[in-house]
Scaffold this motif. Structure first.
Motif, PDB file in Angstrom:
ATOM      1  N   ALA A   5       0.824  -1.220   0.000  1.00  0.00           N
ATOM      2  CA  ALA A   5       0.000   0.000   0.000  1.00  0.00           C
ATOM      3  C   ALA A   5       0.855   1.267   0.000  1.00  0.00           C
ATOM      4  CB  ALA A   5      -0.919  -0.005   1.219  1.00  0.00           C
ATOM      5  N   GLY A   6       2.166   1.101   0.090  1.00  0.00           N
ATOM      6  CA  GLY A   6       3.044   2.274   0.031  1.00  0.00           C
ATOM      7  C   GLY A   6       3.599   2.709   1.374  1.00  0.00           C
ATOM      8  N   CYS A   7       3.359   1.918   2.406  1.00  0.00           N
ATOM      9  CA  CYS A   7       3.842   2.318   3.742  1.00  0.00           C
ATOM     10  C   CYS A   7       5.355   2.216   3.849  1.00  0.00           C
ATOM     11  CB  CYS A   7       3.247   1.414   4.817  1.00  0.00           C
ATOM     12  SG  CYS A   7       1.591   1.859   5.247  1.00  0.00           S
ATOM     13  N   THR A   8       5.901   3.161   4.584  1.00  0.00           N
ATOM     14  CA  THR A   8       7.314   3.141   4.942  1.00  0.00           C
ATOM     15  C   THR A   8       7.472   2.913   6.453  1.00  0.00           C
ATOM     16  OG1 THR A   8       7.116   5.548   5.096  1.00  0.00           O
ATOM     17  CG2 THR A   8       8.105   4.650   3.077  1.00  0.00           C
ATOM     18  N   HIS A   9       6.425   3.227   7.207  1.00  0.00           N
ATOM     19  CA  HIS A   9       6.490   3.208   8.664  1.00  0.00           C
ATOM     20  C   HIS A   9       5.295   2.434   9.234  1.00  0.00           C
ATOM     21  CE1 HIS A   9       8.919   6.703   7.592  1.00  0.00           C
ATOM     22  NE2 HIS A   9       9.401   6.738   8.824  1.00  0.00           N
ATOM     23  N   VAL A  10       5.429   2.016  10.485  1.00  0.00           N
ATOM     24  CA  VAL A  10       4.266   1.458  11.190  1.00  0.00           C
ATOM     25  C   VAL A  10       4.409   1.761  12.684  1.00  0.00           C
ATOM     26  CG1 VAL A  10       5.315  -0.868  11.393  1.00  0.00           C
ATOM     27  CG2 VAL A  10       2.831  -0.600  11.561  1.00  0.00           C
ATOM     28  N   ILE A  11       3.321   2.249  13.276  1.00  0.00           N
ATOM     29  CA  ILE A  11       3.293   2.475  14.732  1.00  0.00           C
ATOM     30  C   ILE A  11       2.976   1.134  15.402  1.00  0.00           C
ATOM     31  CG2 ILE A  11       2.099   3.657  16.622  1.00  0.00           C
ATOM     32  CD1 ILE A  11       1.347   5.881  14.624  1.00  0.00           C
ATOM     33  N   LEU A  12       3.731   0.809  16.432  1.00  0.00           N
ATOM     34  CA  LEU A  12       3.495  -0.450  17.153  1.00  0.00           C
ATOM     35  C   LEU A  12       3.383  -0.177  18.652  1.00  0.00           C
ATOM     36  CD1 LEU A  12       6.108  -2.742  15.345  1.00  0.00           C
ATOM     37  CD2 LEU A  12       3.637  -2.614  14.924  1.00  0.00           C
ATOM     38  N   GLY A  13       2.464  -0.879  19.308  1.00  0.00           N
ATOM     39  CA  GLY A  13       2.357  -0.796  20.762  1.00  0.00           C
ATOM     40  C   GLY A  13       1.870   0.545  21.269  1.00  0.00           C
ATOM     41  N   HIS A  14       1.067   1.252  20.452  1.00  0.00           N
ATOM     42  CA  HIS A  14       0.473   2.495  20.956  1.00  0.00           C
ATOM     43  C   HIS A  14      -0.341   2.169  22.207  1.00  0.00           C
ATOM     44  CE1 HIS A  14      -2.087   6.028  21.222  1.00  0.00           C
ATOM     45  NE2 HIS A  14      -1.176   6.649  20.518  1.00  0.00           N
ATOM     46  N   SER A  15      -0.383   3.093  23.143  1.00  0.00           N
ATOM     47  CA  SER A  15      -1.070   2.792  24.415  1.00  0.00           C
ATOM     48  C   SER A  15      -2.543   2.476  24.189  1.00  0.00           C
ATOM     49  CB  SER A  15      -0.912   3.939  25.401  1.00  0.00           C
ATOM     50  OG  SER A  15      -1.545   5.084  24.912  1.00  0.00           O
ATOM     51  N   GLU A  16      -3.147   3.058  23.133  1.00  0.00           N
ATOM     52  CA  GLU A  16      -4.561   2.739  22.888  1.00  0.00           C
ATOM     53  C   GLU A  16      -4.717   1.285  22.451  1.00  0.00           C
ATOM     54  OE1 GLU A  16      -5.503   6.048  20.326  1.00  0.00           O
ATOM     55  OE2 GLU A  16      -5.305   7.389  22.041  1.00  0.00           O
ATOM     56  N   ARG A  17      -3.654   0.695  21.925  1.00  0.00           N
ATOM     57  CA  ARG A  17      -3.695  -0.734  21.583  1.00  0.00           C
ATOM     58  C   ARG A  17      -3.260  -1.572  22.791  1.00  0.00           C
ATOM     59  NH1 ARG A  17      -5.760  -1.646  17.099  1.00  0.00           N
ATOM     60  NH2 ARG A  17      -5.442  -3.841  17.574  1.00  0.00           N
ATOM     61  N   ARG A  18      -2.291  -1.065  23.538  1.00  0.00           N
ATOM     62  CA  ARG A  18      -1.868  -1.830  24.721  1.00  0.00           C
ATOM     63  C   ARG A  18      -3.022  -1.901  25.725  1.00  0.00           C
ATOM     64  NH1 ARG A  18       3.790  -2.511  25.700  1.00  0.00           N
ATOM     65  NH2 ARG A  18       5.141  -1.438  24.214  1.00  0.00           N
ATOM     66  N   HIS A  19      -3.675  -0.745  25.966  1.00  0.00           N
ATOM     67  CA  HIS A  19      -4.685  -0.703  27.029  1.00  0.00           C
ATOM     68  C   HIS A  19      -6.083  -1.022  26.518  1.00  0.00           C
ATOM     69  CE1 HIS A  19      -1.813   0.706  30.005  1.00  0.00           C
ATOM     70  NE2 HIS A  19      -1.314   1.475  29.052  1.00  0.00           N
ATOM     71  N   GLY A  20      -6.377  -0.680  25.259  1.00  0.00           N
ATOM     72  CA  GLY A  20      -7.735  -0.900  24.742  1.00  0.00           C
ATOM     73  C   GLY A  20      -7.890  -2.223  24.023  1.00  0.00           C
ATOM     74  N   HIS A  21      -6.766  -2.817  23.582  1.00  0.00           N
ATOM     75  CA  HIS A  21      -6.864  -4.057  22.806  1.00  0.00           C
ATOM     76  C   HIS A  21      -5.959  -5.149  23.377  1.00  0.00           C
ATOM     77  CE1 HIS A  21      -9.195  -2.149  19.515  1.00  0.00           C
ATOM     78  NE2 HIS A  21      -8.558  -1.072  19.936  1.00  0.00           N
ATOM     79  N   GLY A  22      -5.524  -4.949  24.595  1.00  0.00           N
ATOM     80  CA  GLY A  22      -4.795  -6.005  25.312  1.00  0.00           C
ATOM     81  C   GLY A  22      -3.445  -6.373  24.717  1.00  0.00           C
ATOM     82  N   GLU A  23      -2.793  -5.455  24.029  1.00  0.00           N
ATOM     83  CA  GLU A  23      -1.492  -5.806  23.430  1.00  0.00           C
ATOM     84  C   GLU A  23      -0.415  -5.871  24.513  1.00  0.00           C
ATOM     85  OE1 GLU A  23      -0.177  -3.876  19.907  1.00  0.00           O
ATOM     86  OE2 GLU A  23      -2.008  -4.383  18.821  1.00  0.00           O
ATOM     87  N   THR A  24       0.296  -6.968  24.537  1.00  0.00           N
ATOM     88  CA  THR A  24       1.370  -7.162  25.512  1.00  0.00           C
ATOM     89  C   THR A  24       2.711  -6.803  24.874  1.00  0.00           C
ATOM     90  OG1 THR A  24       1.724  -9.411  24.752  1.00  0.00           O
ATOM     91  CG2 THR A  24       0.128  -9.103  26.549  1.00  0.00           C
ATOM     92  N   ASP A  25       3.732  -6.697  25.722  1.00  0.00           N
ATOM     93  CA  ASP A  25       5.081  -6.438  25.195  1.00  0.00           C
ATOM     94  C   ASP A  25       5.518  -7.556  24.256  1.00  0.00           C
ATOM     95  OD1 ASP A  25       5.548  -4.039  26.619  1.00  0.00           O
ATOM     96  OD2 ASP A  25       5.978  -5.189  28.418  1.00  0.00           O
ATOM     97  N   ASP A  26       5.164  -8.800  24.578  1.00  0.00           N
ATOM     98  CA  ASP A  26       5.567  -9.925  23.715  1.00  0.00           C
ATOM     99  C   ASP A  26       4.910  -9.826  22.347  1.00  0.00           C
ATOM    100  OD1 ASP A  26       7.135 -10.872  25.715  1.00  0.00           O
ATOM    101  OD2 ASP A  26       5.752 -12.445  26.369  1.00  0.00           O
ATOM    102  N   LEU A  27       3.648  -9.415  22.337  1.00  0.00           N
ATOM    103  CA  LEU A  27       2.946  -9.263  21.056  1.00  0.00           C
ATOM    104  C   LEU A  27       3.602  -8.140  20.239  1.00  0.00           C
ATOM    105  CD1 LEU A  27       0.209 -10.468  19.819  1.00  0.00           C
ATOM    106  CD2 LEU A  27      -0.710  -8.221  20.325  1.00  0.00           C
ATOM    107  N   VAL A  28       3.909  -7.046  20.923  1.00  0.00           N
ATOM    108  CA  VAL A  28       4.563  -5.918  20.244  1.00  0.00           C
ATOM    109  C   VAL A  28       5.912  -6.364  19.679  1.00  0.00           C
ATOM    110  CG1 VAL A  28       5.559  -3.609  20.585  1.00  0.00           C
ATOM    111  CG2 VAL A  28       3.372  -4.191  21.662  1.00  0.00           C
TER     112      VAL A  28
END
Ligand code: PEP
Length: 260
Positions: A87-110
């Motif tokens: 799709a043309g991406c050069t970057h990706v945000i990972l482990g944003h707090s809204e994903r850590r806290h709102g979607h249960g993302e753990t450090d291992d998943l990140v």
């Protein structure tokens, strides 16, 4: 030498492609061909292909706000690194707090997503940061240190050099509360020390560490002038071109005053 890097996290905004195109076109016009401060926008994934067309000829990077660690398969609703690259991406945000806290993302998943992003040759922006309660309990360094330890596990110093970190105190995101330059610089210096201990001084001095949390045109210059703050991850203020460009210009003025 680290180049200041300002990225806009549009989150789930705006609600029409037309509005997204208009915002991206305004940012593109405002940034022009400037490269003394790097810029990226991270719109909703649905708009990425079109955003890549809009940004053609511009130095502005294009980022997604999340990805799956698997390259393809039966993962309903998910998007993979290879898809983001297509799709043309050069970057990706990972482990944003809204994903850590709102979607249960753990450090291992990140960590899994981070390794997959590097394999796809995406430049990851890995977010860390403490909640208000953790700060008030004097646990900021414990929390950020643990997030760094596990989210960055298994990376070589060379891989680490290709990762951007974003320190985003959760209590400052979308609240209008900003960490003071002194508070933010202290955590950024801690992050730099942590990187030096784990990956060596040379790598630590190369890693760009953005600050995020209610950054606005009127507080950006003071934050960006801090020695270990290398840019900003901007939420709310990235949705108005004038505000986002105001932060970009604050970065340019800090560079003009001698910051690399
Ligand atoms: C963010 O969500 O990454 C962020 C920093 O948001 P805001 O600028 O709105 O606080």
């Amino acid at each position: 030498m680290r180049t200041l890097f300002v990225a806009g996290n549009w989150k789930m905004n705006p609600t029409t492609l037309e509005a997204a195109v208009k915002l991206a076109e305004e940012v593109k016009a405002g940034v022009g061909q400037a490269v003394n401060v790097r810029v990226a926008i991270c719109p909703p994934s649905l708009y990425l292909y079109r955003m890549d067309e809009v940004l053609a000829g511009s130095p502005i990077g294009l980022g997604a706000q999340n990805m799956n660690a698997k390259p393809e398969g039966a993962f309903t609703g998910e998007l993979s690194g290879p898809m983001l690259v297509d799709a043309g991406c050069t970057h990706v945000i990972l482990g944003h707090s809204e994903r850590r806290h709102g979607h249960g993302e753990t450090d291992d998943l990140v960590n899994g997503k981070l390794i997959a992003a590097l394999e796809s040759r995406l430049l990851p922006i890995v977010c860390v940061g403490e909640t208000r309660l953790e700060r008030e309990s004097d646990m900021t360094e414990d929390v950020v240190g643990r997030q760094l330890e596990h989210s960055l596990a298994g990376l070589t110093p060379e891989q680490m050099g290709g990762v951007v970190l974003a320190y985003e105190p959760v209590w400052a995101i979308g609240t209008g509360l900003t960490a003071s330059p002194t508070q933010a610089q202290a955590v950024h210096a801690f992050i730099r020390r942590h990187l030096a201990a784990k990956f060596g001084e040379a790598t630590a001095s190369r890693v760009v560490v953005q600050y995020g949390g209610s950054v606005k045109p009127d507080n950006a210059a003071e934050l960006l002038a801090c020695p270990d703050i290398d840019g900003a991850l901007v939420g709310g203020a990235s949705l108005k071109a004038a505000d986002f460009l105001g932060i970009f210009h604050a970065g340019q003025s800090v560079v003009a005053q001698g910051k690399a």
